[in-house]
Motif scaffolding. Structure first.
Motif, PDB file in Angstrom:
ATOM      1  N   VAL A  75       0.857  -1.183   0.000  1.00  0.00           N
ATOM      2  CA  VAL A  75       0.000   0.000   0.000  1.00  0.00           C
ATOM      3  C   VAL A  75       0.895   1.236   0.000  1.00  0.00           C
ATOM      4  N   TYR A  76       0.571   2.181  -0.868  1.00  0.00           N
ATOM      5  CA  TYR A  76       1.338   3.416  -1.023  1.00  0.00           C
ATOM      6  C   TYR A  76       0.458   4.614  -0.691  1.00  0.00           C
ATOM      7  N   VAL A  77       1.033   5.604  -0.028  1.00  0.00           N
ATOM      8  CA  VAL A  77       0.388   6.895   0.172  1.00  0.00           C
ATOM      9  C   VAL A  77       1.012   7.835  -0.842  1.00  0.00           C
ATOM     10  N   VAL A  78       0.156   8.626  -1.519  1.00  0.00           N
ATOM     11  CA  VAL A  78       0.658   9.472  -2.599  1.00  0.00           C
ATOM     12  C   VAL A  78       0.256  10.928  -2.405  1.00  0.00           C
ATOM     13  N   ASP A  79       1.138  11.789  -2.859  1.00  0.00           N
ATOM     14  CA  ASP A  79       0.884  13.226  -2.998  1.00  0.00           C
ATOM     15  C   ASP A  79       1.582  13.628  -4.294  1.00  0.00           C
ATOM     16  N   ASP A  80       0.937  13.288  -5.415  1.00  0.00           N
ATOM     17  CA  ASP A  80       1.529  13.473  -6.738  1.00  0.00           C
ATOM     18  C   ASP A  80       1.204  14.853  -7.305  1.00  0.00           C
ATOM     19  N   VAL A  81       2.105  15.331  -8.138  1.00  0.00           N
ATOM     20  CA  VAL A  81       1.933  16.609  -8.821  1.00  0.00           C
ATOM     21  C   VAL A  81       1.185  16.367 -10.129  1.00  0.00           C
ATOM     22  N   ALA A  96      -2.657  15.244  -6.580  1.00  0.00           N
ATOM     23  CA  ALA A  96      -3.441  14.026  -6.384  1.00  0.00           C
ATOM     24  C   ALA A  96      -2.983  13.400  -5.079  1.00  0.00           C
ATOM     25  N   GLN A  97      -3.892  13.326  -4.110  1.00  0.00           N
ATOM     26  CA  GLN A  97      -3.548  12.775  -2.802  1.00  0.00           C
ATOM     27  C   GLN A  97      -4.466  11.611  -2.475  1.00  0.00           C
ATOM     28  N   GLY A  98      -3.873  10.582  -1.915  1.00  0.00           N
ATOM     29  CA  GLY A  98      -4.655   9.415  -1.533  1.00  0.00           C
ATOM     30  C   GLY A  98      -3.770   8.212  -1.363  1.00  0.00           C
ATOM     31  N   LEU A  99      -4.293   7.064  -1.783  1.00  0.00           N
ATOM     32  CA  LEU A  99      -3.504   5.845  -1.689  1.00  0.00           C
ATOM     33  C   LEU A  99      -3.826   4.898  -2.812  1.00  0.00           C
ATOM     34  N   LEU A 112      -6.930   2.271  -6.831  1.00  0.00           N
ATOM     35  CA  LEU A 112      -6.679   3.653  -6.437  1.00  0.00           C
ATOM     36  C   LEU A 112      -7.844   4.240  -5.666  1.00  0.00           C
ATOM     37  N   GLY A 113      -7.535   5.010  -4.665  1.00  0.00           N
ATOM     38  CA  GLY A 113      -8.500   5.863  -3.971  1.00  0.00           C
ATOM     39  C   GLY A 113      -7.835   7.221  -3.841  1.00  0.00           C
ATOM     40  N   ILE A 114      -8.073   8.116  -4.821  1.00  0.00           N
ATOM     41  CA  ILE A 114      -7.297   9.358  -4.900  1.00  0.00           C
ATOM     42  C   ILE A 114      -8.209  10.550  -5.136  1.00  0.00           C
ATOM     43  N   SER A 125     -12.246  19.402  -6.154  1.00  0.00           N
ATOM     44  CA  SER A 125     -11.644  18.120  -6.500  1.00  0.00           C
ATOM     45  C   SER A 125     -12.694  17.100  -6.918  1.00  0.00           C
ATOM     46  N   PHE A 126     -12.205  16.061  -7.565  1.00  0.00           N
ATOM     47  CA  PHE A 126     -13.021  14.890  -7.856  1.00  0.00           C
ATOM     48  C   PHE A 126     -12.255  13.682  -7.345  1.00  0.00           C
ATOM     49  N   VAL A 127     -12.977  12.584  -7.125  1.00  0.00           N
ATOM     50  CA  VAL A 127     -12.388  11.393  -6.518  1.00  0.00           C
ATOM     51  C   VAL A 127     -12.473  10.215  -7.478  1.00  0.00           C
ATOM     52  N   VAL A 128     -11.341   9.536  -7.621  1.00  0.00           N
ATOM     53  CA  VAL A 128     -11.286   8.292  -8.397  1.00  0.00           C
ATOM     54  C   VAL A 128     -11.140   7.151  -7.401  1.00  0.00           C
ATOM     55  N   PHE A 129     -12.012   6.170  -7.523  1.00  0.00           N
ATOM     56  CA  PHE A 129     -11.845   4.926  -6.766  1.00  0.00           C
ATOM     57  C   PHE A 129     -12.093   3.808  -7.754  1.00  0.00           C
TER      58      PHE A 129
END
Length: 183
Positions: A75-81, A96-99, A112-114, A125-129
């Motif tokens: 499992v990764y935590v992300v804070d992508d540009v 993009a923040q999430g995991l 993805l849950g971002i 924002s919008f959410v992708v799961f």
């Protein structure tokens, strides 16, 4: 006459419950539904001294295989540009923040849950799961399941195209073409 009265009642109920007349718990009306198309590039960096994706958990026996920097059950935590173009020096359009979790036992697949926050929309924002079958090539489709701010009640999809993928260290640049329906 009775049938006509019943039809009139049903018509009124349909008009009252139509989404154009929807209101939230505070009585705010959502107005007309909008369609928004977005295109940006996500920079996911696992290597380097300042990674944007960091592993935080993994199952027993989750060991990297050659050419697989994201072993199954990690499992990764992300804070992508997010940028306007594929170059990291392009204008930053959001984050993009999430995991995400590596869910492919026999290939690179992620769930993805971002939350994608966009600067041009005042941080809305919008959410992708969704599942991202990374090795399935271009045109992968992910589900948009919600949003906030300008993208309240968003639903839609994101089509992904891999612009760059380093299978040795996991760094990637992914083009997102997003279609949103929202209020």
């Amino acid at each position: 006459m009775r049938t006509l009265s019943l039809l009139a009642v049903l018509l009124v109920l349909l008009l009252v419950s139509h989404p154009r007349n929807a209101a939230d718990a505070h009585g705010h009306r959502f107005g007309k539904e909008k369609l928004t198309n977005l295109r940006f590039y996500l920079h996911d960096t696992l290597s380097d001294r300042d990674p944007t994706a960091v592993p935080v958990a993994h199952g027993a026996g989750a060991t990297p295989r050659p050419g697989d920097p994201t072993p199954f059950s990690t499992v990764y935590v992300v804070d992508d540009v997010l940028t306007e173009g594929p170059q990291r020096t392009s204008r930053v359009v959001g984050s993009a923040q999430g995991l995400y979790a590596s869910t492919g036992r026999h290939g690179l697949g992620l769930v993805l849950g971002i939350d994608f926050a966009l600067n041009d929309y005042n941080g809305s924002s919008f959410v992708v799961f969704s599942r991202n079958p990374v090795t399935d090539g271009d045109g992968r489709e992910l589900a948009v399941v919600g949003g906030r701010g300008a993208f309240r009640l968003a639903r839609g999809f994101a089509l992904l195209r891999t612009h760059y993928l380093n299978t040795g260290n996991g760094d990637a640049i992914i083009e997102y073409n997003v279609t949103l329906l929202h209020y």
